[in-house]
Motif scaffolding. Structure first.
Motif, short mmCIF file in Angstrom:
data_model
loop_
_atom_site.label_atom_id
_atom_site.label_comp_id
_atom_site.label_asym_id
_atom_site.label_seq_id
_atom_site.Cartn_x
_atom_site.Cartn_y
_atom_site.Cartn_z
N LEU A 29 0.84 -1.20 0.00
CA LEU A 29 0.00 0.00 0.00
C LEU A 29 0.87 1.25 0.00
O LEU A 29 1.91 1.30 0.66
N LYS A 30 0.42 2.26 -0.74
CA LYS A 30 1.12 3.55 -0.78
C LYS A 30 0.23 4.58 -0.11
O LYS A 30 -0.69 5.11 -0.74
N GLY A 31 0.50 4.87 1.14
CA GLY A 31 -0.31 5.83 1.89
C GLY A 31 -0.54 5.37 3.31
O GLY A 31 -0.62 4.17 3.59
N LEU A 40 -14.82 0.09 1.41
CA LEU A 40 -13.85 1.03 2.00
C LEU A 40 -14.50 1.99 2.98
O LEU A 40 -13.86 2.42 3.94
N LEU A 41 -15.77 2.35 2.74
CA LEU A 41 -16.44 3.23 3.68
C LEU A 41 -16.58 2.57 5.05
O LEU A 41 -16.49 3.21 6.09
N GLY A 42 -16.79 1.25 5.04
CA GLY A 42 -16.89 0.52 6.30
C GLY A 42 -15.57 0.49 7.06
O GLY A 42 -15.56 0.45 8.29
N LEU A 43 -14.46 0.52 6.31
CA LEU A 43 -13.14 0.56 6.97
C LEU A 43 -12.87 1.94 7.56
O LEU A 43 -12.11 2.06 8.53
N LEU A 70 -4.71 -2.58 9.70
CA LEU A 70 -5.67 -3.38 8.93
C LEU A 70 -5.17 -4.81 8.76
O LEU A 70 -3.97 -5.08 8.77
N SER A 71 -6.12 -5.72 8.56
CA SER A 71 -5.77 -7.12 8.30
C SER A 71 -5.26 -7.27 6.88
O SER A 71 -5.39 -6.36 6.04
N ILE A 104 -8.06 -2.73 -0.37
CA ILE A 104 -7.63 -1.36 -0.66
C ILE A 104 -6.74 -1.34 -1.90
O ILE A 104 -6.86 -0.46 -2.77
N SER A 105 -5.82 -2.31 -2.02
CA SER A 105 -4.97 -2.40 -3.21
C SER A 105 -5.81 -2.58 -4.46
O SER A 105 -5.53 -1.99 -5.52
N LEU A 106 -6.85 -3.40 -4.36
CA LEU A 106 -7.73 -3.65 -5.50
C LEU A 106 -8.46 -2.36 -5.89
O LEU A 106 -8.57 -2.02 -7.07
N ALA A 107 -8.95 -1.63 -4.88
CA ALA A 107 -9.64 -0.36 -5.16
C ALA A 107 -8.69 0.63 -5.82
O ALA A 107 -9.06 1.31 -6.79
#
Length: 587
Positions: A78-80, A112-115, A124-125, A132-135
């Motif tokens: 993840l970048k961020g 993602l809104l639920g996260l 995060l798990s 998130i990577s997929l999004a």
């Protein structure tokens, strides 16, 4: 059709083992390709060479100029520091992505809104990080998406959303997945990575099974076990849902001749009768049970009886309580009220998602024989070595020390040991994790003829439909709901539950969602109207950019198009400002 990427005589080895051996292939515009093969056979390596993450040892990889590609592998980082930064870094302000219907759909569809968009990614798990990577990959305007096991960590509903999303886009796709329903629904071609080669087939999973069985028949293959298993799988496909294959009629007739003498996958009546003789009338029951997860009621005074020979698929969104319910059935949880009843003859086998403590000092085969030397599963009698081989451990691998096994191999060993104990009641929590398609077929072959009671939790829709006779669901209402229509009925009910009431437009953007119910009702119509207008302007802007690129040598046309584009952008800015004013007023 223009190829986006070409591989020419590409080879790639790790150590002395060649994973790709002089492979030549290409990915065309708009093609959707599924990649299958044994675990460790080179699927991920093919994706990484294809996408430029790893260089080939020899051969050539060429890509068209300006190729817009997104890659999500099992090693993607993840970048961020927050969910918003990792998934939506291309958008400066919230209204920029919220005004784009496609991006809103991705954010909502992947949960993602639920996260929480401002949540830290550090806590995060693994499954949440993969979503998130997929999004982050899907929100871009792309020519090609390369995905490695994207359906892992998605529930049945999430897999359905991802399939619909990819089908709606014109983007080319190369995807490694063991989800056979996803392969059949999304992919128009299949690549099988086997022995350093890449065999190519037209169609999805069903067509691949037909094509592979036909190749084996025409070549008089010596792999008798694999051929027989393919014939049984063909029988299931041919007797199952319609339109599983797009092959011409003569190909279907050839397959029908091939499977003419193959019995049905299982005789449910015979198996149920045998189960009753082994188990009696009482198997597992919960009476007037209330089950809590924190302050939330998963079950509210529920009575549920699991009888002899029942084969039940349990579905629900992630977090609905499926695993907790399995643990209640297994006696590992106690209900807050009510009671659990277990039959006197029950021998329970429970495959959990957690890895159990295994005897690390033993070798794999010894760890299986530590439970039993031989096992009878239905009409099959197998040695410990034969069962281990069916579940993905070839003879050479069976002498590996248990402490040297990977996490996926340890989970398969856990399942092997459970089956060796000859339980008559199986509780399986995501049994398909870490299994390739060939091993999945072997597992289904075992479960087809298994004469006991079974409750299965799985995001693999194909496996659930194949081995279960009944589907029940947890909808979050404190009940266990029987679904005569199976998983399709579950998805329809979920879709209906999420749809806005007639005459009302549900606010889609996070800012409006924070408002009170009265404010939402007052603002929803205006917001919906403005969002539709933004979608139209965004589409017009995209077409104008394409027209400008096409008119690069026509100065008069360029001036005309540029003037029109300025008008569209000014109108878009005005609509976005109105959208922001209404959404802020509704907070």
């Amino acid at each position: 059709m223009v190829n986006l990427i070409n591989l020419e005589a590409v080879s790639k080895s790790y150590g002395v083992r060649p994973l790709l051996d002089a492979v030549s292939l290409g990915v065309g515009e708009g093609e959707r390709i599924g990649v299958v093969g044994l675990n460790g056979g080179g699927k991920t390596t093919l994706l990484e060479v294809l996408s430029g993450i790893e260089p080939p040892d020899s051969g050539r990889v060429s890509r068209i100029n300006g190729l817009r590609i997104a890659v999500v592998t099992q090693r993607t980082e993840l970048k961020g520091e927050t969910v918003r930064e990792a998934a939506l870094s291309a958008y400066g302000a919230e209204h920029e992505w919220a005004a784009d219907a496609r991006v809103r759909s991705i954010v909502e569809g992947l949960g993602l809104l639920g996260l929480g968009l401002d949540s830290s990614t550090a806590n995060l798990s693994g499954g949440e990080r993969r979503r998130i990577s997929l999004a982050a990959a899907l929100v871009g305007d792309l020519d090609l998406v390369v995905l490695d096991e994207p359906t892992n960590h998605l529930d049945v509903e999430g897999v359905r959303w991802l399939a619909d999303h990819l089908l709606a886009r014109r983007t080319a796709l190369v995807v490694v997945t063991h989800d056979r329903w996803f392969l059949d629904t999304v992919c128009g071609r299949t690549w099988e990575v086997v022995g350093g080669r890449v065999e190519q087939y037209e169609g999805g999973y069903a067509d691949w099974v037909f094509g592979r069985a036909e190749r084996a028949r025409l070549a008089a293959s010596a792999e008798e076990k694999r051929q027989n298993l393919a014939r049984k799988e063909l029988a299931w496909l041919q007797r199952g849902a319609k339109a599983r294959t797009s092959k011409p009629r003569y190909r279907i007739e050839a397959a029908e001749a091939l499977i003419a003498d193959v019995p049905p996958p299982r005789d449910s009546v015979e198996l149920a009768a045998f189960a009753r003789r082994r188990l009696g009338k009482t198997v597992l029951e919960i009476e007037d049970a209330t089950l809590k997860a924190g302050e939330r009621d998963l079950l509210d005074h529920v009575t549920w009886r699991v009888g002899p020979g029942d084969r039940i698929g349990l579905v629900g969104v992630n977090g609905s309580g499926k695993t907790t319910l399995l643990k209640l059935l297994a006696g590992e949880n106690e209900p807050s009220t009510g009671k659990r009843i277990e039959g006197k003859t029950v021998r329970l086998g429970h495959l959990t998602q957690e890895l159990e403590d295994l005897p690390g000092e033993l070798r794999l085969l010894q760890a299986v024989e530590d439970v039993a030397g031989r096992v009878v599963l239905g009409k099959q009698e197998l040695s410990a070595s034969q069962l281990a081989e069916k579940l993905g451990f070839p003879a050479a691998r069976q002498w590996t020390p248990v402490e040297d096994l990977s996490g996926g191999e340890r989970r398969r060993l856990q399942l092997t040991r459970i089956l060796m104990a000859e339980p008559n009641v199986l509780l399986l929590d995501e049994p398909t994790n870490d299994l390739d398609i060939d091993t999945l077929q072997q597992l289904e072959d075992l479960l087809d003829s298994w004469p006991g009671t079974m409750v299965v939790v799985s995001h693999d829709r194909y496996l659930t439909e194949r081995v279960c006779d009944t589907v029940v669901a947890l909808f979050g209402d404190g009940r266990i709901t029987h679904l005569p229509g199976g998983i399709e009925e579950y998805l329809t009910r979920r879709q209906n539950a999420l749809a806005p009431a007639p005459g009302q437009a549900a606010p889609k953007q996070p800012a409006a969602a924070k408002a009170s119910a009265a404010d939402r009702r007052a603002a929803s119509k205006d917001l919906a109207r403005l969002e539709r207008k933004l979608d139209q302007l965004h589409a017009k802007e995209t077409k104008l950019h394409e027209a400008l690129a096409a008119a690069a040598t026509d100065p008069d046309r360029l001036i005309e198009l540029n003037t029109e584009l300025k008008t569209v952008l000014a109108e878009k800015d005005e609509v976005e400002e109105k959208w922001m004013e209404i959404s802020e007023a509704a907070e």
